[in-house]
Design an enzyme around this catalytic site. Structure first.
Site, PDB file in Angstrom:
ATOM      1  N   ASP A 136       0.830  -1.205   0.000  1.00  0.00           N
ATOM      2  CA  ASP A 136       0.000   0.000   0.000  1.00  0.00           C
ATOM      3  C   ASP A 136       0.862   1.252   0.000  1.00  0.00           C
ATOM      4  OD1 ASP A 136       0.940  -0.534   2.546  1.00  0.00           O
ATOM      5  OD2 ASP A 136      -1.024  -0.744   3.469  1.00  0.00           O
ATOM      6  N   GLU A 160      -9.668  -1.720   5.431  1.00  0.00           N
ATOM      7  CA  GLU A 160     -10.336  -1.448   6.699  1.00  0.00           C
ATOM      8  C   GLU A 160     -11.617  -2.285   6.792  1.00  0.00           C
ATOM      9  OE1 GLU A 160      -8.780   0.034   8.869  1.00  0.00           O
ATOM     10  OE2 GLU A 160      -8.026   2.019   8.324  1.00  0.00           O
ATOM     11  N   ASP A 190      -7.536  -3.069  14.276  1.00  0.00           N
ATOM     12  CA  ASP A 190      -8.941  -3.362  13.945  1.00  0.00           C
ATOM     13  C   ASP A 190      -9.052  -4.537  12.966  1.00  0.00           C
ATOM     14  OD1 ASP A 190      -8.063  -2.272  11.571  1.00  0.00           O
ATOM     15  OD2 ASP A 190      -9.447  -0.565  11.578  1.00  0.00           O
ATOM     16  N   HIS A 220      -7.350  -5.045  10.164  1.00  0.00           N
ATOM     17  CA  HIS A 220      -7.130  -4.807   8.730  1.00  0.00           C
ATOM     18  C   HIS A 220      -5.799  -5.383   8.257  1.00  0.00           C
ATOM     19  CE1 HIS A 220      -5.119  -0.871  10.006  1.00  0.00           C
ATOM     20  NE2 HIS A 220      -4.228  -1.360   9.164  1.00  0.00           N
TER      21      HIS A 220
HETATM   22  C1  GLP Z   1      -0.595  -0.052   8.578  1.00  0.00           C
HETATM   23  C2  GLP Z   1      -0.211  -0.851   7.340  1.00  0.00           C
HETATM   24  C3  GLP Z   1      -0.463  -2.323   7.548  1.00  0.00           C
HETATM   25  C4  GLP Z   1       0.166  -2.784   8.868  1.00  0.00           C
HETATM   26  C5  GLP Z   1      -0.436  -2.011  10.006  1.00  0.00           C
HETATM   27  C6  GLP Z   1       0.093  -2.440  11.369  1.00  0.00           C
HETATM   28  O1  GLP Z   1      -1.957   0.121   8.670  1.00  0.00           O
HETATM   29  N1  GLP Z   1      -0.948  -0.406   6.188  1.00  0.00           N
HETATM   30  O2  GLP Z   1       0.087  -3.043   6.458  1.00  0.00           O
HETATM   31  O3  GLP Z   1      -0.044  -4.158   9.039  1.00  0.00           O
HETATM   32  O4  GLP Z   1      -0.126  -0.644   9.796  1.00  0.00           O
HETATM   33  O5  GLP Z   1       1.321  -1.834  11.631  1.00  0.00           O
HETATM   34  P1  GLP Z   1       2.251  -2.219  12.848  1.00  0.00           P
HETATM   35  O6  GLP Z   1       2.961  -3.451  12.468  1.00  0.00           O
HETATM   36  O7  GLP Z   1       3.195  -1.042  12.990  1.00  0.00           O
HETATM   37  O8  GLP Z   1       1.379  -2.389  14.038  1.00  0.00           O
END
Ligand code: GLP
Length: 263
Positions: free
Chosen positions: A67, A143, A136, A138
């Protein structure tokens, strides 16, 4: 899903790196799906260590981001192409020109999403995808409420996700973009193999919903239940709310030879 619970994130990174090395041993030009967020960082460090010691080469690899934020300046340190360059490409031997992402500055966002989806198809698909999970539930920026068949699309970030990611933007939620371009759940499900890593107690609810909840757009990670080659890598805190922990530990302790069980 193969649920693997280990004490430390370093232990999990080793499991992930072994699985990735196995893919590259078979196919040196395999396509790697790379994720942002803090969870995958130990995996990139472990890949880097293996590249430096000579047991892994990503010279012929291609990599695709999950993304990208919409609208951040090209050189913004938190733009995901810069994150991936800094945390992954710069510390391995992958050719920087073989790392691809959505263009968050494209004037036609829908056309850009279609182009990106086709680019993934064009290289023959993703061989092994690294994923984290949001609080959440995702995956990428899919989302709650996103179709489980979605392909790469523009996404609106929820307040929860923007609060979570404010730590990368001086703690200021107003600096966190409201939109992103993201591979869809359907795009992710096309990857041949998936490694999802989650650590810490703030992921425990999401992990429970993803692994043991119903397959539902309320937790887009739950769609991974429909994929037959997923390893879910958890520390104790992230696994704490799983009802069947003992069962997962038993399966892992008694697994047959071979890193992928087709679960
Ligand atoms: C963002 C990214 C996701 C990732 C999430 C959790 O939303 N788009 O790909 O999994 O963050 O991030 P973290 O690993 O820092 O908790």
């Amino acid at each position: 899903m193969e649920i693997i619970i280990k004490p430390t994130e370093q232990d999990l990174a080793v499991v992930a790196a072994e699985a990735i090395c196995e893919v590259y041993a078979d196919k040196p030009n395999a396509v790697l799906g790379v994720a942002t967020g803090s969870s995958p960082l130990p995996i990139y460090q472990e890949l880097s260590r293996r590249v430096k010691e000579g047991s892994l080469s990503l010279r012929r690899a291609q990599a695709f981001q999950l993304d990208e934020y919409v609208g951040l300046p090209q050189d913004h340190p938190e733009a995901y192409h810069n994150f991936i360059r800094r945390e992954f490409a710069d510390i391995t031997d992958i050719d920087h020109n073989s790392v691809y992402g959505e263009d968050g500055l494209a004037t036609d966002l829908l056309a850009e999403c279609q182009r990106y989806e086709q680019a993934i198809v064009g290289v023959g698909g993703i061989d092994i995808q690294i994923l984290g999970i949001g609080a959440d539930g995702h995956i990428a920026f899919n989302e709650p409420g996103t179709s489980l068949k979605s392909l790469t699309h523009p996404a609106v970030l929820t307040a929860q996700t923007r609060r979570d990611n404010a730590r990368f933007f001086d703690g200021d939620i107003d600096k966190v973009p409201r939109h992103a371009l993201t591979q869809g759940v359907g795009t992710i499900l096309r990857a041949r193999k998936i490694l999802l890593i989650a650590t810490g107690s703030n992921k425990a609810d999401a992990v429970r919903d993803m692994v043991e909840g119903p397959v539902s757009i309320s937790c887009t990670g739950s769609a991974l239940q429909l994929h037959n080659n997923v390893k879910v890598l958890l520390d104790e805190a992230a696994a704490a709310k799983l009802e069947r922990q003992d069962f997962y530990r038993e399966i892992y302790a008694n697994r047959p030879q071979g890193a992928w069980l087709g679960l």
